[in-house]
Design a protein around this motif. Structure first.
Motif, PDB file in Angstrom:
ATOM      1  N   MET A 116       0.857  -1.207   0.000  1.00 33.12           N
ATOM      2  CA  MET A 116       0.000   0.000   0.000  1.00 33.12           C
ATOM      3  C   MET A 116       0.893   1.257   0.000  1.00 33.12           C
ATOM      4  O   MET A 116       0.853   2.047  -0.937  1.00 33.12           O
ATOM      5  N   ASN A 117       1.756   1.387   1.022  1.00 32.84           N
ATOM      6  CA  ASN A 117       2.690   2.517   1.040  1.00 32.84           C
ATOM      7  C   ASN A 117       3.631   2.446  -0.146  1.00 32.84           C
ATOM      8  O   ASN A 117       3.953   3.451  -0.771  1.00 32.84           O
ATOM      9  N   ALA A 118       4.087   1.192  -0.430  1.00 31.36           N
ATOM     10  CA  ALA A 118       5.069   0.998  -1.490  1.00 31.36           C
ATOM     11  C   ALA A 118       4.483   1.318  -2.854  1.00 31.36           C
ATOM     12  O   ALA A 118       5.187   1.770  -3.750  1.00 31.36           O
ATOM     13  N   THR A 119       3.174   1.086  -3.015  1.00 35.65           N
ATOM     14  CA  THR A 119       2.568   1.235  -4.338  1.00 35.65           C
ATOM     15  C   THR A 119       1.855   2.574  -4.517  1.00 35.65           C
ATOM     16  O   THR A 119       1.371   2.867  -5.607  1.00 35.65           O
ATOM     17  N   MET A 120       1.768   3.370  -3.451  1.00 37.37           N
ATOM     18  CA  MET A 120       1.171   4.695  -3.572  1.00 37.37           C
ATOM     19  C   MET A 120       1.971   5.494  -4.615  1.00 37.37           C
ATOM     20  O   MET A 120       3.201   5.446  -4.605  1.00 37.37           O
ATOM     21  N   THR A 121       1.272   6.217  -5.510  1.00 32.41           N
ATOM     22  CA  THR A 121       2.036   7.008  -6.485  1.00 32.41           C
ATOM     23  C   THR A 121       2.711   8.179  -5.764  1.00 32.41           C
ATOM     24  O   THR A 121       2.230   8.636  -4.720  1.00 32.41           O
ATOM     25  N   PRO A 122       3.814   8.674  -6.324  1.00 34.81           N
ATOM     26  CA  PRO A 122       4.463   9.844  -5.714  1.00 34.81           C
ATOM     27  C   PRO A 122       3.485  11.012  -5.554  1.00 34.81           C
ATOM     28  O   PRO A 122       3.502  11.708  -4.548  1.00 34.81           O
ATOM     29  N   HIS A 123       2.612  11.209  -6.554  1.00 34.44           N
ATOM     30  CA  HIS A 123       1.670  12.328  -6.473  1.00 34.44           C
ATOM     31  C   HIS A 123       0.701  12.153  -5.302  1.00 34.44           C
ATOM     32  O   HIS A 123       0.449  13.088  -4.533  1.00 34.44           O
ATOM     33  N   GLU A 124       0.182  10.941  -5.139  1.00 28.55           N
ATOM     34  CA  GLU A 124      -0.712  10.653  -4.003  1.00 28.55           C
ATOM     35  C   GLU A 124       0.003  10.895  -2.672  1.00 28.55           C
ATOM     36  O   GLU A 124      -0.538  11.501  -1.749  1.00 28.55           O
ATOM     37  N   LEU A 125       1.245  10.405  -2.589  1.00 33.98           N
ATOM     38  CA  LEU A 125       1.997  10.559  -1.339  1.00 33.98           C
ATOM     39  C   LEU A 125       2.239  12.046  -1.042  1.00 33.98           C
ATOM     40  O   LEU A 125       2.041  12.498   0.094  1.00 33.98           O
ATOM     41  N   ARG A 126       2.632  12.814  -2.062  1.00 34.56           N
ATOM     42  CA  ARG A 126       2.874  14.242  -1.845  1.00 34.56           C
ATOM     43  C   ARG A 126       1.609  14.964  -1.392  1.00 34.56           C
ATOM     44  O   ARG A 126       1.664  15.869  -0.563  1.00 34.56           O
ATOM     45  N   GLN A 127       0.448  14.534  -1.942  1.00 33.91           N
ATOM     46  CA  GLN A 127      -0.827  15.142  -1.529  1.00 33.91           C
ATOM     47  C   GLN A 127      -1.108  14.854  -0.056  1.00 33.91           C
ATOM     48  O   GLN A 127      -1.525  15.732   0.696  1.00 33.91           O
ATOM     49  N   LYS A 128      -0.871  13.614   0.398  1.00 36.00           N
ATOM     50  CA  LYS A 128      -1.082  13.256   1.806  1.00 36.00           C
ATOM     51  C   LYS A 128      -0.158  14.070   2.708  1.00 36.00           C
ATOM     52  O   LYS A 128      -0.570  14.550   3.759  1.00 36.00           O
ATOM     53  N   ILE A 129       1.094  14.194   2.258  1.00 34.73           N
ATOM     54  CA  ILE A 129       2.069  14.972   3.040  1.00 34.73           C
ATOM     55  C   ILE A 129       1.604  16.424   3.141  1.00 34.73           C
ATOM     56  O   ILE A 129       1.589  17.022   4.212  1.00 34.73           O
ATOM     57  N   ARG A 130       1.155  16.976   2.005  1.00 33.03           N
ATOM     58  CA  ARG A 130       0.711  18.375   1.972  1.00 33.03           C
ATOM     59  C   ARG A 130      -0.468  18.612   2.907  1.00 33.03           C
ATOM     60  O   ARG A 130      -0.573  19.669   3.549  1.00 33.03           O
ATOM     61  N   LEU A 131      -1.354  17.600   3.019  1.00 30.72           N
ATOM     62  CA  LEU A 131      -2.544  17.729   3.870  1.00 30.72           C
ATOM     63  C   LEU A 131      -2.248  17.373   5.327  1.00 30.72           C
ATOM     64  O   LEU A 131      -3.156  17.331   6.154  1.00 30.72           O
ATOM     65  N   GLY A 132      -0.967  17.093   5.636  1.00 29.78           N
ATOM     66  CA  GLY A 132      -0.605  16.790   7.014  1.00 29.78           C
ATOM     67  C   GLY A 132      -0.958  15.375   7.438  1.00 29.78           C
ATOM     68  O   GLY A 132      -0.949  15.037   8.617  1.00 29.78           O
ATOM     69  N   GLN A 133      -1.241  14.477   6.443  1.00 28.61           N
ATOM     70  CA  GLN A 133      -1.627  13.098   6.773  1.00 28.61           C
ATOM     71  C   GLN A 133      -0.432  12.151   6.811  1.00 28.61           C
ATOM     72  O   GLN A 133      -0.589  10.960   7.073  1.00 28.61           O
ATOM     73  N   HIS A 134       0.759  12.652   6.459  1.00 28.85           N
ATOM     74  CA  HIS A 134       1.981  11.840   6.558  1.00 28.85           C
ATOM     75  C   HIS A 134       3.130  12.767   6.911  1.00 28.85           C
ATOM     76  O   HIS A 134       3.479  13.641   6.129  1.00 28.85           O
ATOM     77  N   SER A 135       3.702  12.570   8.074  1.00 29.83           N
ATOM     78  CA  SER A 135       4.765  13.493   8.496  1.00 29.83           C
ATOM     79  C   SER A 135       6.046  12.753   8.873  1.00 29.83           C
ATOM     80  O   SER A 135       6.939  13.326   9.488  1.00 29.83           O
ATOM     81  N   GLY A 136       6.154  11.472   8.482  1.00 28.91           N
ATOM     82  CA  GLY A 136       7.326  10.681   8.893  1.00 28.91           C
ATOM     83  C   GLY A 136       8.253  10.370   7.732  1.00 28.91           C
ATOM     84  O   GLY A 136       8.238  11.005   6.671  1.00 28.91           O
ATOM     85  N   ASN A 137       9.069   9.332   7.942  1.00 25.53           N
ATOM     86  CA  ASN A 137      10.032   8.830   6.978  1.00 25.53           C
ATOM     87  C   ASN A 137       9.371   8.493   5.636  1.00 25.53           C
ATOM     88  O   ASN A 137       8.215   8.080   5.617  1.00 25.53           O
ATOM     89  N   THR A 138      10.104   8.684   4.535  1.00 25.53           N
ATOM     90  CA  THR A 138       9.572   8.290   3.228  1.00 25.53           C
ATOM     91  C   THR A 138      10.194   7.000   2.704  1.00 25.53           C
ATOM     92  O   THR A 138       9.851   6.532   1.619  1.00 25.53           O
ATOM     93  N   SER A 139      11.103   6.406   3.499  1.00 27.33           N
ATOM     94  CA  SER A 139      11.755   5.157   3.089  1.00 27.33           C
ATOM     95  C   SER A 139      10.711   4.060   2.909  1.00 27.33           C
ATOM     96  O   SER A 139       9.863   3.846   3.783  1.00 27.33           O
ATOM     97  N   GLY A 140      10.749   3.373   1.751  1.00 29.49           N
ATOM     98  CA  GLY A 140       9.794   2.296   1.493  1.00 29.49           C
ATOM     99  C   GLY A 140       8.506   2.768   0.843  1.00 29.49           C
ATOM    100  O   GLY A 140       7.676   1.951   0.452  1.00 29.49           O
ATOM    101  N   TYR A 141       8.322   4.084   0.711  1.00 27.11           N
ATOM    102  CA  TYR A 141       7.118   4.616   0.064  1.00 27.11           C
ATOM    103  C   TYR A 141       7.353   4.775  -1.438  1.00 27.11           C
ATOM    104  O   TYR A 141       8.466   5.081  -1.871  1.00 27.11           O
TER     105      TYR A 141
END
Lengths: 261, 261
Positions: free
Chosen positions: B1-26
């Motif tokens: 799930m984390n591994a297969t999330m697209t970079p764009h999806e991950l950046r959106q989550k980060i921007r919305l404050g839904q992911h604030s930790g390590n990006t290793s494995g994403y």
């Protein structure tokens, strides 16, 4: 003069008996090859042995039964006369060393040309690295290892390696350079602790001469063209011709042609 | 799930404050970058420092003054919000760690994106090699060396290296693989004896965690992205923003795009 002689000129001199020694340093920039000649009923197994062990036995060319001109390897090439010195083997034993094998030629003989370390040593030198056996003017040190070749029919044996010492930073560069030349043994297969590949004493070579290891240097090991010779001695084919060590076939192929990228 | 999330999806989550930790494995397979943001009057010297020290400081992208979208690095990218955690420096000292630098943005700031070891570690893993810091679930061990960077203006310092242990045969393979990726630190710069590059104790890291060295393995050292951070601490620019360690910019660039061949 020797370095700039064209391969064709050198082969002509050899054919006329005007050069019967080492080919190292002659016709710089051109591929020199190890020679193995076997009867056709041994050829398929030897071909498979090379195919399965490409690092010690990198096949550059193979003839048809009876073919001695090897098209593509050199203008007006005759494999029976164009190598300075040959070794004749019967049942795996060396029986003679001669400068011409025309009298021994048969229609069932198959020629194999294998890559030789001269090509990658030139690439290392051109990059500014110190190739110790060259700077110390001796034969490269070679060792029997405990690394088995993949057997093919009657051919088997352990890998023989050549050793050149480098500082780690230069060893990394040597690995990069040699990776480009898979048909002349390619990248090294080991570095560092010799005992990991079954070498007991780095100062006691099995073939060739010892070289000095300077402070901070690590020994770097390449698969070596003596490997097929050991396999031939063990397989004991009834008849076999090889080049004499250091007396190679000098081809018209530029070394750069062997680079895969 | 984390591994297969697209970079764009991950950046959106980060921007919305839904992911604030390590990006290793994403978002596996995509280039992750180190971030450095400097005022324009420090940018030219830092660019030259990167240009002169491409192994520790491989520059992947650089923005125009005030530019925060970095075209080509990702769809709808905003460098001020799309990294999980940032560090703010004043006069070379860490003053704050925040999840959004919009409030600190200025029109004279220049963004630098540098390659990161995650890309070559993925290539090593895909080749079947054991990357020890990953298999042991720790941060890669890093060490200060005595290898000076080439200084550029106010930037200077010694190279920091990361270390991964391998059997020699696997180290040779790792050198081949990493040579293909010069923009994520490229080939190792040393292997073997740590003292040759000024490391006194391989079990005492300067950054990150220690990993186990198994029998027969040799430590292999890569130039490391902590090098520019050390240079920044020494240069003490009045203002600077970096990512927090392990919290990288995840780009839309496939890792394979960084391969030079």
């Amino acid at each position: 003069m020797n370095a700039t002689m064209t391969p064709h000129e050198l082969r002509q001199k050899i054919r006329l008996g005007q050069h019967s020694g080492n080919t190292s340093g002659y016709s710089e920039g051109y591929v020199q090859c190890n020679l193995v000649i076997l009867p056709v009923d041994w050829a398929a197994e030897f071909l498979q042995f090379c195919q399965q062990n490409p690092k010690p036995c990198p096949l550059i060319a193979m003839g048809q039964p009876g073919e001695f001109d090897l098209p593509g390897m050199g203008v007006d090439l005759d494999i029976r006369t164009d190598i300075p010195r040959y070794r004749l083997f019967k049942d795996g034993s060396l029986v003679d060393e001669v400068e011409d094998v025309s009298a021994h030629w048969r229609d069932d003989l198959v020629v194999f040309l294998l890559g030789c370390s001269f090509s990658f040593e030139e690439a290392l030198l051109n990059d500014g690295l110190d190739v110790r056996n060259i700077s110390e003017g001796v034969n490269v040190p070679m060792f029997r290892t405990n690394i088995p070749c993949k057997p093919a029919g009657r051919f088997s044996g352990n890998t023989v390696v050549s050793m050149r010492p480098f500082l780690p930073v230069d060893a990394i560069r040597a690995i990069q350079i040699c990776t480009r030349f898979p048909s002349v043994h390619g990248a090294p297969i080991h570095f560092g602790d010799p005992s990991q590949i079954g070498i007991e004493d780095i100062n006691r070579t099995d073939f060739g001469d010892a070289v000095s290891l300077k402070a901070g240097e690590t020994p770097v090991f390449w698969a070596c063209g003596v490997t097929p010779q050991v396999a031939l001695e063990q397989a004991k084919p009834p008849f076999c011709i090889t080049h004499s060590p250091g007396c190679m076939l000098v081809t018209d192929l530029p070394n750069s042609r062997l680079a895969v990228m």
